[in-house]
Design a protein around this motif. Structure first.
Motif, PDB file in Angstrom:
ATOM      1  N   THR A 102       0.851  -1.174   0.000  1.00 19.36           N
ATOM      2  CA  THR A 102       0.000   0.000   0.000  1.00 19.36           C
ATOM      3  C   THR A 102       0.890   1.227   0.000  1.00 19.36           C
ATOM      4  N   ALA A 103       0.428   2.294  -0.626  1.00 21.30           N
ATOM      5  CA  ALA A 103       1.252   3.495  -0.738  1.00 21.30           C
ATOM      6  C   ALA A 103       1.392   4.232   0.596  1.00 21.30           C
ATOM      7  N   THR A 104       0.361   4.206   1.417  1.00 21.94           N
ATOM      8  CA  THR A 104       0.409   4.909   2.698  1.00 21.94           C
ATOM      9  C   THR A 104       0.183   3.922   3.829  1.00 21.94           C
ATOM     10  N   ALA A 105       1.077   3.938   4.807  1.00 14.85           N
ATOM     11  CA  ALA A 105       0.970   3.024   5.946  1.00 14.85           C
ATOM     12  C   ALA A 105       1.264   3.787   7.235  1.00 14.85           C
ATOM     13  N   SER A 106       0.390   3.636   8.201  1.00 17.26           N
ATOM     14  CA  SER A 106       0.601   4.274   9.503  1.00 17.26           C
ATOM     15  C   SER A 106       1.602   3.461  10.318  1.00 17.26           C
ATOM     16  N   TYR A 107       2.349   4.144  11.171  1.00 19.00           N
ATOM     17  CA  TYR A 107       3.325   3.458  12.010  1.00 19.00           C
ATOM     18  C   TYR A 107       3.241   3.984  13.439  1.00 19.00           C
ATOM     19  N   ARG A 108       3.785   3.197  14.349  1.00 21.91           N
ATOM     20  CA  ARG A 108       3.898   3.589  15.746  1.00 21.91           C
ATOM     21  C   ARG A 108       5.185   2.966  16.299  1.00 21.91           C
ATOM     22  N   HIS A 109       5.845   3.702  17.201  1.00 24.83           N
ATOM     23  CA  HIS A 109       7.021   3.183  17.891  1.00 24.83           C
ATOM     24  C   HIS A 109       6.573   2.492  19.167  1.00 24.83           C
ATOM     25  N   ALA A 110       7.288   1.470  19.567  1.00 21.61           N
ATOM     26  CA  ALA A 110       7.012   0.806  20.839  1.00 21.61           C
ATOM     27  C   ALA A 110       7.176   1.807  21.970  1.00 21.61           C
ATOM     28  N   SER A 111       6.300   1.734  22.952  1.00 22.05           N
ATOM     29  CA  SER A 111       6.444   2.630  24.100  1.00 22.05           C
ATOM     30  C   SER A 111       7.727   2.259  24.836  1.00 22.05           C
ATOM     31  N   GLY A 112       8.419   3.248  25.322  1.00 19.23           N
ATOM     32  CA  GLY A 112       9.663   3.014  26.041  1.00 19.23           C
ATOM     33  C   GLY A 112      10.872   2.812  25.144  1.00 19.23           C
ATOM     34  N   LEU A 113      10.697   2.904  23.836  1.00 24.55           N
ATOM     35  CA  LEU A 113      11.819   2.753  22.912  1.00 24.55           C
ATOM     36  C   LEU A 113      12.772   3.927  23.104  1.00 24.55           C
ATOM     37  N   SER A 114      14.067   3.648  23.182  1.00 23.74           N
ATOM     38  CA  SER A 114      15.041   4.714  23.423  1.00 23.74           C
ATOM     39  C   SER A 114      15.097   5.679  22.246  1.00 23.74           C
ATOM     40  N   SER A 115      15.538   6.888  22.527  1.00 27.07           N
ATOM     41  CA  SER A 115      15.563   7.940  21.512  1.00 27.07           C
ATOM     42  C   SER A 115      16.473   7.590  20.339  1.00 27.07           C
ATOM     43  N   VAL A 116      17.567   6.834  20.565  1.00 24.34           N
ATOM     44  CA  VAL A 116      18.444   6.481  19.440  1.00 24.34           C
ATOM     45  C   VAL A 116      17.730   5.559  18.461  1.00 24.34           C
ATOM     46  N   TYR A 117      16.864   4.685  18.967  1.00 22.74           N
ATOM     47  CA  TYR A 117      16.104   3.800  18.082  1.00 22.74           C
ATOM     48  C   TYR A 117      14.943   4.542  17.423  1.00 22.74           C
ATOM     49  N   ILE A 118      14.324   5.445  18.140  1.00 23.23           N
ATOM     50  CA  ILE A 118      13.258   6.252  17.526  1.00 23.23           C
ATOM     51  C   ILE A 118      13.835   7.075  16.387  1.00 23.23           C
ATOM     52  N   THR A 119      15.003   7.673  16.599  1.00 24.42           N
ATOM     53  CA  THR A 119      15.654   8.455  15.544  1.00 24.42           C
ATOM     54  C   THR A 119      15.959   7.583  14.332  1.00 24.42           C
ATOM     55  N   ALA A 120      16.502   6.388  14.556  1.00 25.10           N
ATOM     56  CA  ALA A 120      16.793   5.468  13.439  1.00 25.10           C
ATOM     57  C   ALA A 120      15.514   5.125  12.680  1.00 25.10           C
ATOM     58  N   ASN A 121      14.429   4.867  13.402  1.00 24.86           N
ATOM     59  CA  ASN A 121      13.152   4.526  12.768  1.00 24.86           C
ATOM     60  C   ASN A 121      12.608   5.691  11.955  1.00 24.86           C
ATOM     61  N   VAL A 122      12.607   6.874  12.548  1.00 27.02           N
ATOM     62  CA  VAL A 122      12.090   8.059  11.860  1.00 27.02           C
ATOM     63  C   VAL A 122      12.919   8.357  10.613  1.00 27.02           C
ATOM     64  N   ASP A 123      14.236   8.282  10.742  1.00 24.98           N
ATOM     65  CA  ASP A 123      15.109   8.529   9.585  1.00 24.98           C
ATOM     66  C   ASP A 123      14.903   7.486   8.493  1.00 24.98           C
ATOM     67  N   ALA A 124      14.733   6.223   8.893  1.00 25.66           N
ATOM     68  CA  ALA A 124      14.545   5.142   7.915  1.00 25.66           C
ATOM     69  C   ALA A 124      13.245   5.320   7.141  1.00 25.66           C
ATOM     70  N   LYS A 125      12.149   5.584   7.835  1.00 24.89           N
ATOM     71  CA  LYS A 125      10.873   5.776   7.127  1.00 24.89           C
ATOM     72  C   LYS A 125      10.942   7.033   6.277  1.00 24.89           C
ATOM     73  N   GLY A 126      11.680   8.040   6.727  1.00 24.93           N
ATOM     74  CA  GLY A 126      11.861   9.255   5.928  1.00 24.93           C
ATOM     75  C   GLY A 126      12.598   8.985   4.624  1.00 24.93           C
ATOM     76  N   LEU A 127      13.563   8.057   4.646  1.00 23.62           N
ATOM     77  CA  LEU A 127      14.282   7.707   3.415  1.00 23.62           C
ATOM     78  C   LEU A 127      13.354   7.028   2.407  1.00 23.62           C
ATOM     79  N   TRP A 128      12.459   6.165   2.891  1.00 21.67           N
ATOM     80  CA  TRP A 128      11.474   5.570   1.966  1.00 21.67           C
ATOM     81  C   TRP A 128      10.507   6.639   1.467  1.00 21.67           C
ATOM     82  N   ASN A 129      10.034   7.505   2.369  1.00 26.01           N
ATOM     83  CA  ASN A 129       9.071   8.542   1.985  1.00 26.01           C
ATOM     84  C   ASN A 129       9.644   9.489   0.933  1.00 26.01           C
TER      85      ASN A 129
END
Length: 185
Positions: free
Chosen positions: A37-64
Motif C-alpha cells: 500500500t502506498a500509505t501506511a501508519s506506524y507507531r514506535h514501541a512505548s519506552g523505545l530509546s531515543s536512538v532507536y526512535i531516531t533510526a526509525n524516523v530517519d529510515a521511514k523518511g528515506l522511503w518517503n
C-alpha cells in the motif's frame, strides 16, 4: 501458523501469494505478507530509546522521500500498520526482522507488520548502522525480498547481508529498491 524464511518468522496464515512484476527492479516480491500500500501508519514501541526512535524516523523518511511509499504516524486510537521496536534476541543471528500478524489470500497484510531491530547487534552500531537495518526491514514490510550480490556497485538495500552497510556504506534505498517498492504500491 509460523513460516520461517531465512531466519524471519511470519505469523499468520498465507493461503496464496500474488507476485507482482517489479518492472526493471529485481527486488522481488515473495510469498511473505507485505503491506503493498502506498500509505501506511506506524507507531514506535512505548519506552523505545531515543536512538532507536531516531533510526526509525530517519529510515521511514528515506522511503518517503525516495519512493511512492508514505509512512505516516498512526493517529490516536488508530491501529498502526507498522509497529517499530527493538529487542534483545540472544539466540538469533540477525540484526533485524519483521513479522506480519495475518495475510489475506492475495498475500497482503491485514494486520500489523512488526519491524524489529535486534539490540544484541544493533546497540553497538552507529546511528547510520541502526538506520540501514530499519530501512532494510521496512523494505520487507513493503513486500520486498532479498536480492542483489556482494558487489557494492548497484547493490540494493534489500541485499540479505549487513555488508550492504559495513562493506558498501549503503544506508538508503537504492534504485532497485525504489523501483521495486514503486511497482508494489
Amino acid at each position: 501458523m509460523v513460516i520461517r524464511w531465512q531466519g524471519v518468522a511470519i505469523v499468520g496464515s498465507v493461503v496464496a501469494a500474488t507476485v507482482i512484476p517489479a518492472g526493471p527492479a529485481s527486488a522481488w516480491v515473495d510469498s511473505r505478507c507485505g503491506l503493498w500500500t502506498a500509505t501506511a501508519s506506524y507507531r514506535h514501541a512505548s519506552g523505545l530509546s531515543s536512538v532507536y526512535i531516531t533510526a526509525n524516523v530517519d529510515a521511514k523518511g528515506l522511503w518517503n522521500s525516495n519512493s511512492d511509499v508514505n509512512f505516516v504516524p498512526a493517529a490516536s486510537g488508530q491501529t498502526e500498520k507498522v509497529y517499530m521496536t527493538a529487542y534483545n534476541v540472544w539466540s538469533a543471528d540477525y540484526d533485524g526482522l519483521w513479522t506480519a500478524d495475518d495475510c489475506n489470500a492475495n498475500g497482503h497484510s491485514i494486520g500489523t507488520v512488526n519491524v524489529m531491530l535486534n539490540r544484541v547487534y544493533t546497540d553497538s552500531y552507529s546511528s547510520s548502522g541502526k538506520k540501514q537495518v530499519m530501512v532494510h526491514e521496512l523494505g520487507h514490510a513493503i513486500g520486498l525480498g532479498h536480492t542483489g550480490s556482494a558487489s557494492c556497485s548497484g547493490q540494493p538495500i534489500m541485499y540479505g547481508s549487513s555488508d550492504r552497510y559495513f562493506t558498501c556504506g549503503h544506508i538508503a534505498p537504492q534504485t532497485d529498491d525504489i523501483n521495486g517498492a514503486n511497482a508494489l504500491v
